[in-house]
Design a protein around this motif. Structure first.
Motif, PDB file in Angstrom:
ATOM      1  N   GLY A 178      -0.481   6.952  -7.264  1.00  0.00           N
ATOM      2  CA  GLY A 178      -1.809   7.508  -7.185  1.00  0.00           C
ATOM      3  C   GLY A 178      -2.477   7.352  -5.826  1.00  0.00           C
ATOM      4  N   ASP A 179      -1.852   6.723  -4.850  1.00  0.00           N
ATOM      5  CA  ASP A 179      -2.452   6.511  -3.545  1.00  0.00           C
ATOM      6  C   ASP A 179      -2.451   7.824  -2.770  1.00  0.00           C
ATOM      7  N   LYS A 180      -3.647   8.338  -2.478  1.00  0.00           N
ATOM      8  CA  LYS A 180      -3.772   9.633  -1.797  1.00  0.00           C
ATOM      9  C   LYS A 180      -3.524   9.521  -0.294  1.00  0.00           C
ATOM     10  N   ARG A 181      -3.562   8.327   0.264  1.00  0.00           N
ATOM     11  CA  ARG A 181      -3.378   8.150   1.702  1.00  0.00           C
ATOM     12  C   ARG A 181      -1.917   8.032   2.099  1.00  0.00           C
ATOM     13  N   ALA A 182      -1.020   7.892   1.173  1.00  0.00           N
ATOM     14  CA  ALA A 182       0.391   7.731   1.495  1.00  0.00           C
ATOM     15  C   ALA A 182       0.957   9.045   2.028  1.00  0.00           C
ATOM     16  N   ILE A 183       1.812   8.942   3.025  1.00  0.00           N
ATOM     17  CA  ILE A 183       2.454  10.126   3.594  1.00  0.00           C
ATOM     18  C   ILE A 183       3.605  10.523   2.678  1.00  0.00           C
ATOM     19  N   PRO A 184       3.635  11.775   2.242  1.00  0.00           N
ATOM     20  CA  PRO A 184       4.721  12.212   1.356  1.00  0.00           C
ATOM     21  C   PRO A 184       6.072  12.124   2.069  1.00  0.00           C
ATOM     22  N   TRP A 185       7.066  11.606   1.379  1.00  0.00           N
ATOM     23  CA  TRP A 185       8.382  11.433   1.984  1.00  0.00           C
ATOM     24  C   TRP A 185       9.022  12.778   2.311  1.00  0.00           C
ATOM     25  N   LEU A 196       7.464  15.393   3.513  1.00  0.00           N
ATOM     26  CA  LEU A 196       6.899  15.789   4.803  1.00  0.00           C
ATOM     27  C   LEU A 196       7.603  15.061   5.937  1.00  0.00           C
ATOM     28  N   VAL A 197       7.842  13.781   5.766  1.00  0.00           N
ATOM     29  CA  VAL A 197       8.542  12.999   6.779  1.00  0.00           C
ATOM     30  C   VAL A 197       9.959  13.543   6.971  1.00  0.00           C
ATOM     31  N   LEU A 198      10.617  13.884   5.882  1.00  0.00           N
ATOM     32  CA  LEU A 198      11.970  14.438   5.963  1.00  0.00           C
ATOM     33  C   LEU A 198      11.980  15.771   6.706  1.00  0.00           C
ATOM     34  N   TRP A 199      11.039  16.657   6.398  1.00  0.00           N
ATOM     35  CA  TRP A 199      10.983  17.967   7.063  1.00  0.00           C
ATOM     36  C   TRP A 199      10.652  17.836   8.547  1.00  0.00           C
ATOM     37  N   VAL A 200       9.782  16.913   8.903  1.00  0.00           N
ATOM     38  CA  VAL A 200       9.463  16.690  10.312  1.00  0.00           C
ATOM     39  C   VAL A 200      10.690  16.154  11.045  1.00  0.00           C
ATOM     40  N   ALA A 201      11.416  15.239  10.416  1.00  0.00           N
ATOM     41  CA  ALA A 201      12.635  14.700  11.033  1.00  0.00           C
ATOM     42  C   ALA A 201      13.676  15.797  11.218  1.00  0.00           C
ATOM     43  N   PRO A 259       0.830  -1.203   0.000  1.00  0.00           N
ATOM     44  CA  PRO A 259       0.000   0.000   0.000  1.00  0.00           C
ATOM     45  C   PRO A 259       0.865   1.254   0.000  1.00  0.00           C
ATOM     46  N   GLY A 260       0.499   2.216  -0.800  1.00  0.00           N
ATOM     47  CA  GLY A 260       1.243   3.464  -0.862  1.00  0.00           C
ATOM     48  C   GLY A 260       2.396   3.435  -1.833  1.00  0.00           C
ATOM     49  N   ALA A 261       2.660   2.280  -2.439  1.00  0.00           N
ATOM     50  CA  ALA A 261       3.775   2.184  -3.373  1.00  0.00           C
ATOM     51  C   ALA A 261       3.437   2.833  -4.699  1.00  0.00           C
TER      52      ALA A 261
END
Length: 80
Positions: A10-17, A19-24, A5-7
């Motif tokens: 087109g999956d709208k529920r996947a967390i953008p990488w 965003l994860v990088l900026w939060v980290a 899932p999320g691979a």
């Protein structure tokens, strides 16, 4: 196709990488500021200041960036 899932793009529920990088990065910066609260004395030519270590590091980075930008421009204009 992948069954993960999320691979798919087109999956709208996947967390953008990004965003994860900026939060980290934000969490790392926050921890950096909280854990490095030592005071340091900085001697300039005409005055001395006592500042916290993160501000001293940021000042050094800003001065280095300014020299990296201004230095080559000055050198090119001098060689003309």
């Amino acid at each position: 196709m992948s069954d993960v899932p999320g691979a798919a793009g087109g999956d709208k529920r996947a967390i953008p990488w990004k965003l994860v990088l900026w939060v980290a990065i934000a969490l790392y910066a926050l921890l950096f500021l909280l854990l490095n609260d030592d005071k340091q004395s900085v001697d300039f030519v005409f005055f001395t200041i006592n500042t916290r270590l993160p501000w001293l590091i940021l000042l050094s980075m800003a001065l280095g960036a300014a020299l990296a930008i201004i230095g080559p421009r000055w050198w090119r204009s001098r060689n003309r």
